[in-house]
Design a protein around this motif. Structure first.
Motif, PDB file in Angstrom:
ATOM      1  N   ALA A 155      52.424  23.520   4.811  1.00 49.04           N
ATOM      2  CA  ALA A 155      51.023  23.198   4.527  1.00 49.04           C
ATOM      3  C   ALA A 155      50.856  22.652   3.107  1.00 49.04           C
ATOM      4  CB  ALA A 155      50.147  24.430   4.725  1.00 49.04           C
ATOM      5  N   ALA A 156      51.559  23.237   2.151  1.00 50.68           N
ATOM      6  CA  ALA A 156      51.467  22.780   0.764  1.00 50.68           C
ATOM      7  C   ALA A 156      52.060  21.378   0.600  1.00 50.68           C
ATOM      8  CB  ALA A 156      52.180  23.758  -0.155  1.00 50.68           C
ATOM      9  N   LEU A 157      53.177  21.128   1.252  1.00 43.85           N
ATOM     10  CA  LEU A 157      53.781  19.798   1.193  1.00 43.85           C
ATOM     11  C   LEU A 157      52.859  18.746   1.802  1.00 43.85           C
ATOM     12  CD1 LEU A 157      57.436  20.729   2.206  1.00 43.85           C
ATOM     13  CD2 LEU A 157      56.738  19.790   0.000  1.00 43.85           C
ATOM     14  N   GLU A 158      52.245  19.088   2.934  1.00 41.27           N
ATOM     15  CA  GLU A 158      51.333  18.142   3.583  1.00 41.27           C
ATOM     16  C   GLU A 158      50.099  17.886   2.728  1.00 41.27           C
ATOM     17  OE1 GLU A 158      52.433  18.746   8.275  1.00 41.27           O
ATOM     18  OE2 GLU A 158      50.986  20.125   7.389  1.00 41.27           O
ATOM     19  N   ALA A 159      49.597  18.909   2.064  1.00 40.79           N
ATOM     20  CA  ALA A 159      48.444  18.735   1.174  1.00 40.79           C
ATOM     21  C   ALA A 159      48.807  17.845  -0.016  1.00 40.79           C
ATOM     22  CB  ALA A 159      47.932  20.088   0.695  1.00 40.79           C
ATOM     23  N   ALA A 160      50.001  18.041  -0.567  1.00 37.15           N
ATOM     24  CA  ALA A 160      50.448  17.211  -1.690  1.00 37.15           C
ATOM     25  C   ALA A 160      50.604  15.762  -1.254  1.00 37.15           C
ATOM     26  CB  ALA A 160      51.760  17.745  -2.249  1.00 37.15           C
ATOM     27  N   LEU A 161      51.166  15.554  -0.092  1.00 39.40           N
ATOM     28  CA  LEU A 161      51.337  14.191   0.411  1.00 39.40           C
ATOM     29  C   LEU A 161      49.978  13.523   0.609  1.00 39.40           C
ATOM     30  CD1 LEU A 161      53.138  11.914   1.368  1.00 39.40           C
ATOM     31  CD2 LEU A 161      53.160  12.974   3.635  1.00 39.40           C
ATOM     32  N   GLU A 162      49.028  14.254   1.123  1.00 39.82           N
ATOM     33  CA  GLU A 162      47.676  13.715   1.321  1.00 39.82           C
ATOM     34  C   GLU A 162      47.085  13.263  -0.014  1.00 39.82           C
ATOM     35  OE1 GLU A 162      44.428  12.305   3.267  1.00 39.82           O
ATOM     36  OE2 GLU A 162      46.282  13.037   4.159  1.00 39.82           O
ATOM     37  N   GLN A 163      47.295  14.021  -1.058  1.00 37.59           N
ATOM     38  CA  GLN A 163      46.806  13.641  -2.385  1.00 37.59           C
ATOM     39  C   GLN A 163      47.467  12.348  -2.865  1.00 37.59           C
ATOM     40  OE1 GLN A 163      47.442  17.108  -4.821  1.00 37.59           O
ATOM     41  NE2 GLN A 163      45.283  17.664  -4.646  1.00 37.59           N
ATOM     42  N   TYR A 164      48.776  12.219  -2.656  1.00 38.74           N
ATOM     43  CA  TYR A 164      49.469  11.015  -3.090  1.00 38.74           C
ATOM     44  C   TYR A 164      49.019   9.782  -2.307  1.00 38.74           C
ATOM     45  CZ  TYR A 164      52.676  13.056  -6.396  1.00 38.74           C
ATOM     46  OH  TYR A 164      53.210  13.651  -7.497  1.00 38.74           O
ATOM     47  N   ARG A 165      48.620  10.000  -1.077  1.00 32.12           N
ATOM     48  CA  ARG A 165      48.170   8.871  -0.263  1.00 32.12           C
ATOM     49  C   ARG A 165      46.696   8.551  -0.475  1.00 32.12           C
ATOM     50  NH1 ARG A 165      51.612  10.015   5.236  1.00 32.12           N
ATOM     51  NH2 ARG A 165      53.524   9.080   4.476  1.00 32.12           N
ATOM     52  N   GLY A 166      46.075   9.263  -1.393  1.00 32.76           N
ATOM     53  CA  GLY A 166      44.704   8.931  -1.751  1.00 32.76           C
ATOM     54  C   GLY A 166      43.649   9.647  -0.950  1.00 32.76           C
ATOM     55  N   GLY A 167      44.016  10.724  -0.305  1.00 34.02           N
ATOM     56  CA  GLY A 167      43.076  11.439   0.540  1.00 34.02           C
ATOM     57  C   GLY A 167      42.360  12.453  -0.159  1.00 34.02           C
TER      58      GLY A 167
END
Length: 64
Positions: A52-64
């Motif tokens: 869940a933390a990795l997915e949240a971090a990825l979402e931030q990098y993708r501009g979400g």
């Protein structure tokens, strides 16, 4: 090393920085690895929280 042989300013920081795209790519690879572990039965709380933390971090990098 003689101080006259040095370059005017160190440039090591430029070589050590990740771009946002590279960071997102590495996160996506790690997410795939963790999802494979979950699919193989390693679905303990720590692994799921990590995913869940990795997915949240990825979402931030993708501009979400």
């Amino acid at each position: 090393m003689d101080s006259r042989d040095r370059i005017p300013h160190d440039d090591w920081a430029d070589q050590d920085l990740l771009t946002r795209a590279e960071a997102a790519h590495r996160l996506a690879e790690e997410i795939a690895d963790v999802k494979a572990k979950v699919a193989a039965g390693h679905d303990d709380e720590v692994t799921l929280r990590r995913l869940a933390a990795l997915e949240a971090a990825l979402e931030q990098y993708r501009g979400g």
